[in-house]
Design a protein around this motif. Structure first.
Motif, PDB file in Angstrom:
ATOM      1  N   ALA A  74       0.851  -1.194   0.000  1.00  0.00           N
ATOM      2  CA  ALA A  74       0.000   0.000   0.000  1.00  0.00           C
ATOM      3  C   ALA A  74       0.884   1.240   0.000  1.00  0.00           C
ATOM      4  N   ILE A  75       0.310   2.359  -0.420  1.00  0.00           N
ATOM      5  CA  ILE A  75       1.091   3.592  -0.397  1.00  0.00           C
ATOM      6  C   ILE A  75       1.442   3.941   1.052  1.00  0.00           C
ATOM      7  N   THR A  76       2.525   4.660   1.204  1.00  0.00           N
ATOM      8  CA  THR A  76       2.990   5.054   2.526  1.00  0.00           C
ATOM      9  C   THR A  76       1.994   6.016   3.167  1.00  0.00           C
ATOM     10  N   LEU A  77       1.648   5.724   4.414  1.00  0.00           N
ATOM     11  CA  LEU A  77       0.823   6.640   5.187  1.00  0.00           C
ATOM     12  C   LEU A  77       1.753   7.665   5.818  1.00  0.00           C
ATOM     13  N   GLU A  78       1.572   8.919   5.466  1.00  0.00           N
ATOM     14  CA  GLU A  78       2.345  10.006   6.060  1.00  0.00           C
ATOM     15  C   GLU A  78       1.481  10.700   7.105  1.00  0.00           C
ATOM     16  N   ILE A  79       2.023  10.848   8.300  1.00  0.00           N
ATOM     17  CA  ILE A  79       1.304  11.514   9.380  1.00  0.00           C
ATOM     18  C   ILE A  79       2.113  12.728   9.806  1.00  0.00           C
ATOM     19  N   CYS A  80       1.519  13.905   9.665  1.00  0.00           N
ATOM     20  CA  CYS A  80       2.154  15.137  10.127  1.00  0.00           C
ATOM     21  C   CYS A  80       1.744  15.358  11.578  1.00  0.00           C
ATOM     22  N   THR A  81       2.717  15.350  12.449  1.00  0.00           N
ATOM     23  CA  THR A  81       2.419  15.486  13.873  1.00  0.00           C
ATOM     24  C   THR A  81       1.967  16.898  14.251  1.00  0.00           C
ATOM     25  N   LEU A  82       2.178  17.864  13.374  1.00  0.00           N
ATOM     26  CA  LEU A  82       1.648  19.209  13.619  1.00  0.00           C
ATOM     27  C   LEU A  82       0.167  19.284  13.297  1.00  0.00           C
ATOM     28  N   GLU A  83      -0.231  18.650  12.205  1.00  0.00           N
ATOM     29  CA  GLU A  83      -1.623  18.693  11.757  1.00  0.00           C
ATOM     30  C   GLU A  83      -2.505  17.692  12.497  1.00  0.00           C
ATOM     31  N   THR A  84      -1.894  16.669  13.060  1.00  0.00           N
ATOM     32  CA  THR A  84      -2.639  15.607  13.728  1.00  0.00           C
ATOM     33  C   THR A  84      -2.138  15.501  15.168  1.00  0.00           C
ATOM     34  N   PRO A  85      -2.768  16.213  16.103  1.00  0.00           N
ATOM     35  CA  PRO A  85      -2.297  16.220  17.485  1.00  0.00           C
ATOM     36  C   PRO A  85      -2.250  14.834  18.134  1.00  0.00           C
ATOM     37  N   ILE A  86      -3.147  13.951  17.707  1.00  0.00           N
ATOM     38  CA  ILE A  86      -3.130  12.567  18.200  1.00  0.00           C
ATOM     39  C   ILE A  86      -2.872  11.685  16.977  1.00  0.00           C
ATOM     40  N   PRO A  87      -1.590  11.426  16.667  1.00  0.00           N
ATOM     41  CA  PRO A  87      -1.238  10.730  15.427  1.00  0.00           C
ATOM     42  C   PRO A  87      -1.917   9.379  15.234  1.00  0.00           C
ATOM     43  N   GLU A  88      -2.163   8.665  16.331  1.00  0.00           N
ATOM     44  CA  GLU A  88      -2.768   7.334  16.183  1.00  0.00           C
ATOM     45  C   GLU A  88      -4.190   7.401  15.633  1.00  0.00           C
ATOM     46  N   ASP A  89      -4.833   8.572  15.699  1.00  0.00           N
ATOM     47  CA  ASP A  89      -6.162   8.726  15.104  1.00  0.00           C
ATOM     48  C   ASP A  89      -6.139   8.485  13.591  1.00  0.00           C
ATOM     49  N   MET A  90      -5.009   8.738  12.958  1.00  0.00           N
ATOM     50  CA  MET A  90      -4.898   8.517  11.506  1.00  0.00           C
ATOM     51  C   MET A  90      -5.042   7.038  11.139  1.00  0.00           C
ATOM     52  N   ILE A  91      -4.721   6.150  12.065  1.00  0.00           N
ATOM     53  CA  ILE A  91      -4.868   4.715  11.805  1.00  0.00           C
ATOM     54  C   ILE A  91      -6.339   4.380  11.564  1.00  0.00           C
ATOM     55  N   ASP A  92      -7.242   5.006  12.331  1.00  0.00           N
ATOM     56  CA  ASP A  92      -8.672   4.736  12.157  1.00  0.00           C
ATOM     57  C   ASP A  92      -9.158   5.110  10.768  1.00  0.00           C
ATOM     58  N   ILE A  93      -8.600   6.145  10.188  1.00  0.00           N
ATOM     59  CA  ILE A  93      -8.977   6.599   8.847  1.00  0.00           C
ATOM     60  C   ILE A  93      -8.338   5.716   7.778  1.00  0.00           C
ATOM     61  N   TRP A  94      -7.078   5.382   7.963  1.00  0.00           N
ATOM     62  CA  TRP A  94      -6.268   4.644   6.988  1.00  0.00           C
ATOM     63  C   TRP A  94      -6.571   3.158   6.953  1.00  0.00           C
ATOM     64  N   TYR A  95      -6.847   2.574   8.098  1.00  0.00           N
ATOM     65  CA  TYR A  95      -6.914   1.117   8.234  1.00  0.00           C
ATOM     66  C   TYR A  95      -7.930   0.425   7.325  1.00  0.00           C
ATOM     67  N   PRO A  96      -9.166   0.909   7.209  1.00  0.00           N
ATOM     68  CA  PRO A  96     -10.139   0.170   6.388  1.00  0.00           C
ATOM     69  C   PRO A  96      -9.676  -0.062   4.943  1.00  0.00           C
ATOM     70  N   GLU A  97      -9.175   0.974   4.304  1.00  0.00           N
ATOM     71  CA  GLU A  97      -8.696   0.805   2.920  1.00  0.00           C
ATOM     72  C   GLU A  97      -7.437  -0.043   2.878  1.00  0.00           C
ATOM     73  N   TRP A  98      -6.522   0.212   3.796  1.00  0.00           N
ATOM     74  CA  TRP A  98      -5.262  -0.542   3.837  1.00  0.00           C
ATOM     75  C   TRP A  98      -5.530  -2.035   4.033  1.00  0.00           C
ATOM     76  N   SER A  99      -6.452  -2.376   4.935  1.00  0.00           N
ATOM     77  CA  SER A  99      -6.691  -3.799   5.245  1.00  0.00           C
ATOM     78  C   SER A  99      -7.270  -4.554   4.058  1.00  0.00           C
ATOM     79  N   GLN A 100      -7.920  -3.862   3.139  1.00  0.00           N
ATOM     80  CA  GLN A 100      -8.440  -4.535   1.936  1.00  0.00           C
ATOM     81  C   GLN A 100      -7.326  -5.149   1.096  1.00  0.00           C
ATOM     82  N   ASN A 101      -6.136  -4.609   1.194  1.00  0.00           N
ATOM     83  CA  ASN A 101      -5.001  -5.154   0.446  1.00  0.00           C
ATOM     84  C   ASN A 101      -4.510  -6.481   1.019  1.00  0.00           C
ATOM     85  N   TRP A 102      -4.913  -6.779   2.240  1.00  0.00           N
ATOM     86  CA  TRP A 102      -4.429  -7.995   2.901  1.00  0.00           C
ATOM     87  C   TRP A 102      -5.472  -9.098   2.937  1.00  0.00           C
ATOM     88  N   LEU A 103      -6.735  -8.759   2.774  1.00  0.00           N
ATOM     89  CA  LEU A 103      -7.792  -9.756   2.928  1.00  0.00           C
ATOM     90  C   LEU A 103      -8.180 -10.392   1.611  1.00  0.00           C
TER      91      LEU A 103
END
Length: 149
Positions: A120-149
């Motif tokens: 999958a393409i690299t997920l880039e997380i800007c720590t300035l724009e995303t105060p809680i970086p792990e929140d980006m996983i919730d957005i990214w994960y559904p599409e990313w996981s389709q590549n594995w299932l």
């Protein structure tokens, strides 16, 4: 069923928090995981059933965090054939620096050079724009996981 090898490069802890949240998501879907906070090439399986997810921050002027640097040096020195390894990269950094997410991009190039298969393409997380970086996983994960299932 896959066992995901989560390879973490962290300086201040953000990449570790992101990796921990990713592990929660993977376990919820029934996958097994191994998290590597002190990664060593000899500790990582090189096969199709153990995909690698590199979750790394960028330190200083585009460098690897100290905990993952020895691993990247092992990759460079040993030049293993990683053609049986599937991988993804999660890169953290700050857009206020010229070398935004450079560590993630460097390890991406290194793995590609060793013939690993990027899933999958690299997920880039800007720590300035995303105060809680792990929140980006919730957005990214559904599409990313389709590549594995």
């Amino acid at each position: 069923m896959y066992t995901f090898e989560i390879i973490v490069g962290t300086t201040l802890g953000s990449a570790e928090y992101v990796a921990d949240h990713l592990v929660e998501k993977l376990v919820e879907q029934g996958f097994k995981t191994n998290i590597h906070l002190d990664p060593k090439l000899t500790d990582l399986p090189i096969n199709k059933n153990n995909p690698w997810i590199i979750c790394t921050a960028t330190h200083g002027a585009g460098d690897f965090p100290e905990n993952i640097l020895p691993f990247t040096q092992q990759l460079e020195q040993n030049s293993p054939d990683l053609s049986n390894v599937k991988y993804s990269v999660i890169a953290l950094g700050s857009k206020s620096y010229d070398q935004f997410c450079n560590a993630g991009h460097m390890i991406d190039r290194q793995l590609a050079k060793l013939k690993a298969e990027k899933v999958a393409i690299t997920l880039e997380i800007c720590t300035l724009e995303t105060p809680i970086p792990e929140d980006m996983i919730d957005i990214w994960y559904p599409e990313w996981s389709q590549n594995w299932l």
